[in-house]
Scaffold this active site. Structure first.
Site, mmCIF file in Angstrom:
data_model
loop_
_atom_site.group_PDB
_atom_site.id
_atom_site.type_symbol
_atom_site.label_atom_id
_atom_site.label_comp_id
_atom_site.label_asym_id
_atom_site.label_seq_id
_atom_site.Cartn_x
_atom_site.Cartn_y
_atom_site.Cartn_z
ATOM 1 N N GLY A 101 -61.218 -97.757 -19.619
ATOM 2 C CA GLY A 101 -60.882 -97.194 -20.931
ATOM 3 C C GLY A 101 -59.783 -96.185 -20.713
ATOM 4 N N THR A 102 -58.545 -96.678 -20.736
ATOM 5 C CA THR A 102 -57.438 -95.823 -20.276
ATOM 6 C C THR A 102 -57.044 -94.746 -21.282
ATOM 7 O OG1 THR A 102 -56.019 -97.638 -20.948
ATOM 8 C CG2 THR A 102 -56.419 -97.380 -18.597
ATOM 9 N N ASN A 103 -57.509 -94.852 -22.525
ATOM 10 C CA ASN A 103 -57.222 -93.743 -23.442
ATOM 11 C C ASN A 103 -57.938 -92.493 -22.961
ATOM 12 O OD1 ASN A 103 -55.957 -95.691 -24.923
ATOM 13 N ND2 ASN A 103 -57.560 -95.849 -26.472
ATOM 14 N N ASP A 104 -59.257 -92.615 -22.766
ATOM 15 C CA ASP A 104 -60.019 -91.468 -22.307
ATOM 16 C C ASP A 104 -59.667 -91.116 -20.866
ATOM 17 O OD1 ASP A 104 -61.644 -90.126 -24.161
ATOM 18 O OD2 ASP A 104 -62.908 -91.908 -24.359
ATOM 19 N N ARG A 148 -7.748 -105.360 -21.852
ATOM 20 C CA ARG A 148 -9.097 -105.468 -22.413
ATOM 21 C C ARG A 148 -10.135 -104.793 -21.535
ATOM 22 N NH1 ARG A 148 -10.094 -111.795 -23.107
ATOM 23 N NH2 ARG A 148 -11.440 -111.068 -24.811
ATOM 24 N N SER A 157 -64.683 -101.912 -17.063
ATOM 25 C CA SER A 157 -63.582 -102.019 -18.017
ATOM 26 C C SER A 157 -62.949 -100.643 -18.137
ATOM 27 C CB SER A 157 -64.106 -102.486 -19.374
ATOM 28 O OG SER A 157 -63.064 -102.407 -20.325
ATOM 29 N N CYS A 167 -59.425 -101.926 -21.503
ATOM 30 C CA CYS A 167 -59.599 -102.070 -22.947
ATOM 31 C C CYS A 167 -58.916 -100.950 -23.722
ATOM 32 C CB CYS A 167 -61.083 -102.144 -23.300
ATOM 33 S SG CYS A 167 -61.978 -100.658 -22.847
ATOM 34 N N HIS A 208 -19.398 -106.170 -36.702
ATOM 35 C CA HIS A 208 -20.072 -105.201 -35.842
ATOM 36 C C HIS A 208 -21.541 -105.032 -36.222
ATOM 37 C CE1 HIS A 208 -21.276 -101.043 -34.759
ATOM 38 N NE2 HIS A 208 -20.781 -101.422 -33.611
ATOM 39 N N ARG A 229 -19.700 -115.406 -22.987
ATOM 40 C CA ARG A 229 -20.773 -114.590 -22.412
ATOM 41 C C ARG A 229 -22.091 -115.099 -22.981
ATOM 42 N NH1 ARG A 229 -18.889 -109.461 -25.917
ATOM 43 N NH2 ARG A 229 -19.378 -110.323 -27.937
ATOM 44 N N MET A 231 -15.917 -100.161 -26.381
ATOM 45 C CA MET A 231 -14.733 -99.717 -25.662
ATOM 46 C C MET A 231 -13.502 -100.404 -26.237
ATOM 47 S SD MET A 231 -15.991 -99.235 -21.821
ATOM 48 C CE MET A 231 -16.580 -100.893 -21.759
ATOM 49 N N LYS A 261 -16.778 -109.587 -18.745
ATOM 50 C CA LYS A 261 -15.658 -110.327 -19.319
ATOM 51 C C LYS A 261 -14.778 -110.908 -18.217
ATOM 52 C CE LYS A 261 -14.077 -108.436 -23.123
ATOM 53 N NZ LYS A 261 -13.397 -107.316 -23.799
ATOM 54 N N TYR A 284 -58.488 -109.217 -16.413
ATOM 55 C CA TYR A 284 -57.977 -109.411 -17.768
ATOM 56 C C TYR A 284 -57.498 -108.096 -18.366
ATOM 57 C CZ TYR A 284 -62.319 -107.343 -19.483
ATOM 58 O OH TYR A 284 -63.342 -106.478 -19.735
ATOM 59 N N GLY A 332 -17.814 -103.824 -28.818
ATOM 60 C CA GLY A 332 -17.003 -102.925 -29.624
ATOM 61 C C GLY A 332 -17.056 -101.466 -29.199
ATOM 62 N N ARG A 359 -66.851 -102.587 -30.514
ATOM 63 C CA ARG A 359 -67.445 -101.259 -30.653
ATOM 64 C C ARG A 359 -68.562 -101.314 -31.683
ATOM 65 N NH1 ARG A 359 -62.460 -98.097 -32.520
ATOM 66 N NH2 ARG A 359 -62.444 -99.966 -33.817
ATOM 67 N N ARG A 361 -69.808 -102.690 -26.386
ATOM 68 C CA ARG A 361 -70.021 -101.325 -25.923
ATOM 69 C C ARG A 361 -71.140 -100.690 -26.741
ATOM 70 N NH1 ARG A 361 -65.279 -96.999 -26.479
ATOM 71 N NH2 ARG A 361 -65.820 -97.202 -28.681
ATOM 72 N N GLU A 384 -63.903 -94.481 -17.652
ATOM 73 C CA GLU A 384 -63.036 -93.614 -18.444
ATOM 74 C C GLU A 384 -63.118 -92.158 -18.026
ATOM 75 O OE1 GLU A 384 -64.277 -93.954 -22.548
ATOM 76 O OE2 GLU A 384 -66.317 -94.427 -21.943
HETATM 77 P P1 ADP Z 1 -14.248 -106.879 -27.341
HETATM 78 O O1 ADP Z 1 -14.887 -106.769 -26.012
HETATM 79 O O2 ADP Z 1 -14.411 -105.677 -28.184
HETATM 80 O O3 ADP Z 1 -14.587 -108.177 -28.009
HETATM 81 P P2 ADP Z 1 -11.823 -108.108 -26.501
HETATM 82 O O4 ADP Z 1 -11.224 -107.637 -25.235
HETATM 83 O O5 ADP Z 1 -12.620 -109.345 -26.418
HETATM 84 O O6 ADP Z 1 -12.687 -106.922 -27.083
HETATM 85 O O7 ADP Z 1 -10.636 -108.261 -27.526
HETATM 86 C C1 ADP Z 1 -10.690 -108.064 -28.923
HETATM 87 C C2 ADP Z 1 -10.104 -109.277 -29.633
HETATM 88 O O8 ADP Z 1 -8.773 -109.555 -29.191
HETATM 89 C C3 ADP Z 1 -10.920 -110.518 -29.398
HETATM 90 O O9 ADP Z 1 -10.997 -111.237 -30.576
HETATM 91 C C4 ADP Z 1 -10.096 -111.266 -28.389
HETATM 92 O O10 ADP Z 1 -10.288 -112.649 -28.468
HETATM 93 C C5 ADP Z 1 -8.679 -110.882 -28.739
HETATM 94 N N1 ADP Z 1 -7.817 -110.971 -27.558
HETATM 95 C C6 ADP Z 1 -7.980 -110.299 -26.401
HETATM 96 N N2 ADP Z 1 -7.049 -110.645 -25.500
HETATM 97 C C7 ADP Z 1 -6.272 -111.568 -26.089
HETATM 98 C C8 ADP Z 1 -5.140 -112.325 -25.653
HETATM 99 N N3 ADP Z 1 -4.631 -112.213 -24.432
HETATM 100 N N4 ADP Z 1 -4.596 -113.181 -26.523
HETATM 101 C C9 ADP Z 1 -5.106 -113.309 -27.778
HETATM 102 N N5 ADP Z 1 -6.148 -112.626 -28.236
HETATM 103 C C10 ADP Z 1 -6.747 -111.756 -27.411
HETATM 104 MG MG MG Z 2 -14.544 -109.885 -27.161
HETATM 105 MG MG MG Z 3 -63.945 -93.691 -24.558
#
Ligand code: ADP
Ligand code: MG
Ligand code: MG
Length: 915
Positions: free
Chosen positions: A802-805, A100, A800, A867, A487, A369, A111, A27, A887, A109, A594, A653, A781
């Site tokens: 035969g990696t199972n055996d 953040r 060839s 194989c 989520h 991202r 952290m 981020k 192959y 989501g 086979r 075979r 094998e």
């Molecule tokens: P996550 O990684 O879980 O998406 P974010 O850090 O992106 O968490 O933030 C959660 C929400 O809060 C996101 O929708 C983000 O756009 C919003 N947000 C984060 N920082 C700001 C900010 N400075 N102003 C307005 N909205 C924010």
């Molecule tokens: Mg975000």
């Molecule tokens: Mg065999």
């Protein structure tokens, strides 16, 4: 001078950039790139990033910060204040920030983030003034701060564990808000007035004090530093840890913290917040796709509290088609956003996932991202971007993981069957493909039931990060609330799992474990079927089918792989139908045919009966008679497959399994067999007993049969050569490779080779031919075979593996009995993985390497393949490439995956690719 721990971004400048993900987190690095790169300089609210090194330090030093951090934070904050013309904690004109989280790799989501930090009883009046006397907005921001802060900082980060979901502070505060809405007869959060919100904040604070035994802090810097601490603490939170386990993210990476000027999407109806993708992450189409909410803060979109509206016509669905698009509501802003996303995709050369906020008609970019996508979207985007000239073919190949390709090959609901069923409910198509399973209502049950071998569909009101393990265990996920960026949708997309969200006609009763829908009641354990591509939910179990064979996109993409890969990709096929299907997938030959297959399954009755006669025969004369009877069946069977693979090599075979496998057990059959052979039942059972072995897998099988009964080999070889001769006469181009199984010594091969040569000459004479193209070779094998490979290669022109055996005999693990101890081996870390799934490169791999090396010392152009089932497993394919095989051969449905893995192996070897 102290080490640099804090990196500033904003106002067209940035100290960091995109390449600094390890230090600044994904981020932070991308905020810096968006803000400061000369080609972008997008409107990013100014702020700064505290590095992941501080997180590492924090955990190494008993949750304290390195020297100099405070000063660096102060300095960066001053710089932000200067740009904004506001001061943090200033009663008159306060600066508010968000704190953040942001690890190197996105952990959606998992952290924490806290918004509106710096709002206190002292700064409230200042913010009211700043906002043009918008009291409603200020108290809306305040109640959000109290809620988020109490949850994230005062509860989670302080290690307080509520006894269940309902007693967590967030839930309790939500209930208060819900009660107020009900009392006043409001539907949406936005109906709450300034006075309501003011009262709500008081109620919230009182509740916080009551539950957490501590006042909500009224000091801006305390809020800031506790917020920073909470983000670091969330790195070791339960759900973050469990997500890292699943995704294989190392624990010592740590997270960065981003402190950023708040911009407000909740300032009124000229404000909004949203999430968008530069291309459709669900199917890869090149269309700008997203959702937004008017008068809301960021977390509202993801949480699924209100139904988000589509940003444009293209983003409309069944579910939100009546809502006003951003394009219509704010055309100028939409155009600006559209331009930014175009620039971002061009700059990053990949699909971007974007967060934006509109404050009083001004657009701000808050995150970008590389967007998560499902398998179909991954392949389509990679291929399209290559065609558009945005990326090279090598990049396109590396953009798709074998697992994503696998998704394209996944079953869907049989369309005919689906036509005849009416959906029980409709939701948003968040993850593709079809799935059926039994309903469970909690993540824990999903995990439990899966352990018992059941297929489950996890049904939730909405999911949250605590549910990830259950979501993983489920065949599919179904939620009643939430949009395409909720989520559940986000996580399912990352895993390529079938998922439907926002299925609002479902009324879920967690307590009675029931779903009420359309007058029907579904209970825990009931079967449902989902079509995640359309968003349809069906009652019961619907038939599934496969569609991959005639997928044009897939074929186009695989053609790119063909241009790069070095390994040939063959298939294991025993019937003309399998052979044809594999050819459609692009198989370049058969690596394992086979012969015994013709004695199993459909149409096997007659040949099997004759085979049994042959097995029970005692004299050579009896046996020859039976073999003569068997001959036409074997010849036709082989001819069909050679014809289907015309022009391509087919490794055939010779008979491999221990004969007693075919001995009849049914009394009726025995009587007839005795009669046919003109022997008594007694004599028959004597002969049968004589075939008994205590260790058949290491018994009288493979080449050993051909040694004791040369006439069995002769019959099969004759069938192969005559089938080929007939095809040649028909103007075809057959290419059999005769493979002798279970060989451990050159003398075995010599013995069999004499038979082959003799029959070859006889066939040439019989058909008046000069030559039949063929090869003679052996299956590798038995470990000893690898050690004496130099000798084997004197006669064998191909090997060839035969990696199972080979795995079975190399480890001394019986493949059929490994279930008893493998789990312990994995648990204790004695084996990293099941060696029957992916080649044990260290041991079995060494046997392979030795075999190839010694074999090629004798015969430079020795053809080498694999194989075993490993031939379709991506890491094993990469290994086969590295050790110089010609192959790999795998089941028809794995051919595309093997092709991709083979192409990626070449690119990885060139070291052009960072992981
Ligand atoms: P996550 O990684 O879980 O998406 P974010 O850090 O992106 O968490 O933030 C959660 C929400 O809060 C996101 O929708 C983000 O756009 C919003 N947000 C984060 N920082 C700001 C900010 N400075 N102003 C307005 N909205 C924010
Ligand atoms: Mg975000
Ligand atoms: Mg065999």
């Amino acid at each position: 001078m102290a080490k640099k721990y804090v990196y500033f971004f904003g106002a067209g400048k940035a100290e960091g950039n995109e390449s600094m993900k390890e230090l600044l987190g994904g981020k932070g690095a991308n905020l810096a790139e968006m803000a400061g790169h000369k080609d972008l300089r997008l409107p990013v609210p100014p702020g700064f990033t505290i590095t992941t090194e501080v997180c590492t330090y924090y955990y190494k030093h008993n949750r304290t910060y390195p020297k100099g951090l405070k000063e660096q934070v102060q300095k960066a904050l001053r710089r932000v204040e200067k740009i904004m013309g506001r001061r943090f904690g200033d009663p008159d004109n306060p600066l508010l920030v968000s704190v953040r989280s942001g690890a190197r790799r996105s952990m959606p989501g998992m952290m924490e983030t806290v918004l509106n930090i710096g709002l206190t009883t002292k700064t409230i009046p200042g913010l009211i003034k700043q906002s043009g006397a918008n009291e409603r907005f200020v108290y809306d921001a305040y109640r959000r701060l109290i809620m988020m802060y109490a949850d994230v900082v005062m509860e989670k980060a302080s290690g307080i564990e509520p006894k269940d979901e309902e007693s967590g502070i967030r839930r309790q505060l939500e209930k208060i808000m819900q009660q107020m809405k009900e009392k006043k007869g409001y539907k949406a959060d936005t109906d709450l007035t300034a006075e309501d919100l003011k009262e709500l904040c008081q109620l919230f604070k009182a509740k916080v004090r009551e539950v957490l035994k501590r006042d909500f802090p009224d000091e801006p810097y305390q809020q800031l530093w506790e917020g920073i601490g909470a983000v670091f603490a969330s790195w070791q939170g339960k759900r973050a840890v469990s997500y890292r386990r699943i995704e294989g993210i190392p624990d010592d990476w740590g997270t960065a913290v981003n402190v950023q000027t708040m911009v407000f999407g909740n300032m009124g109806n000229d404000s909004a917040t949203g999430v968008a993708f530069t291309r459709n992450p669900g199917n890869g189409e090149k269309e700008f796709y997203g959702e937004y909410l008017i008068n809301a803060q960021g977390e509202d979109v993801v949480a699924g509290i209100r139904t988000p509206a589509p940003i444009n016509e293209y983003s409309k669905s069944e579910y939100n088609k009546d809502l006003l698009t951003l394009e219509k509501a704010m055309p100028k802003i939409y155009k600006e956003l559209y331009n930014y996303q175009k620039r971002l995709e061009k700059h990053y050369r990949d699909m971007q996932d974007i967060e934006f906020t509109i404050e009083k008609g001004r657009l701000f970019m808050l995150q970008c991202r590389v967007g998560k996508r499902n398998g179909l979207a991954a392949v389509r985007m990679a291929y399209d971007m290559y065609k558009e000239g945005l990326i090279t073919k090598e990049e396109a190949i590396m953009r798709v993981s074998p697992a994503q390709l696998d998704e394209l090959l996944h079953p869907i609901i049989d369309p005919k069957e689906e036509m005849s069923h009416k959906p029980l409910a409709k939701g948003l198509p968040a993850g593709p493909g079809g799935a059926c399973g039994q309903i469970v209502f909690t993540a824990q049950d999903a995990v439990e039931w899966k352990k018992q071998g059941k297929k489950v569909i996890l049904v939730r009101e909405e999911t949250n990060p605590e549910d990830v393990e259950g979501m993983r265990a489920a065949e599919a996920i179904l939620t009643a609330r939430g949009g395409m960026t909720s989520h559940a949708a986000l996580v399912a997309r990352g895993w390529g799992k079938c998922c439907i969200v926002g299925c609002s006609s479902l009324h879920i009763d967690y307590i009675r474990k029931e779903i009420h829908v359309d007058g029907k009641v579904l209970k825990e354990g009931d079967w449902i079927t989902l079509n995640g591509t359309k968003g349809n939910v069906y009652e019961g179990r619907l038939l599934m089918m496969d569609v991959s064979a005639e997928n044009k996109l897939l074929n186009d993409f695989l053609k790119l792989c063909d241009k790069v890969k070095k390994l040939g990709i063959r298939t294991n096929a025993d019937t003309p139908e399998d052979a044809l299907r594999a050819r459609q997938f692009g198989a370049e030959g058969i690596g394992l045919f086979r012969t015994e297959h013709m004695f199993y399954g459909k149409g096997s009755e007659e040949p099997l009966y004759i085979l049994r006669k042959m097995i029970i025969s005692k004299t050579e004369e009896e046996r020859k008679k039976a073999l003569d009877e068997l001959f036409p069946y074997v010849k036709n069977d082989i001819k069909g497959t050679l014809e289907a693979m015309d022009g391509l090599p087919v490794v055939i075979r010779l008979l491999d399994p221990p004969l007693h496998e075919f001995v009849p057990r049914e009394p009726q059959k025995l009587v007839q067999l005795a009669k046919d052979l003109n022997i008594t039942l007694e004599e028959l059972s004597k002969r049968q007993e004589a075939l008994h072995e205590s260790n058949p897998m290491m018994g009288h099988r493979g080449v050993r049969l051909g040694i004791t009964y040369p006439e069995i080999t002769a019959m099969q070889v004759r069938a192969i050569f005559e089938a080929a001769a007939e095809l040649i006469k028909e103007g075809k181009n057959p290419y059999p490779e005769i493979m002798i199984p279970v060989v451990s010594d050159i003398k075995e091969l010599k013995d069999q080779h004499l038979i082959v040569e003799k029959v070859y000459k006889q066939t040439l004479t019989k058909y008046g031919l000069k030559k039949i193209k063929y090869m003679f070779g052996t299956m590798m094998e038995i470990p000893r075979a690898s050690l004496v490979a130099d000798k084997l290669a004197q006669l064998a022109s191909f090997f060839s593996f035969g990696t199972n055996d080979l795995t079975q005999m190399g480890f001394g693990f019986s493949r059929d009995d490994i279930g008893a101890f493998l789990p312990d081996y994995l648990e204790k870390g004695i084996l990293p993985e099941d060696p029957f799934q992916t080649i044990d490169q260290e041991g079995i791999g060494e046997l392979i390497k030795i075999g190839i090396e010694r074999g090629r010392k004798t015969r430079k152009n020795l053809e080498v393949g694999i194989c075993g089932e490993h031939g379709g497993e991506p890491r094993s394919v990469e290994f086969c490439h590295r050790v110089g095989m010609d192959y790999v051969s795998c089941s028809p449905f794995r051919v595309p995956i093997a092709k991709l893995a083979a192409a990626q192996a070449v690119l990885k070897e060139k070291k052009k690719w960072k992981p």
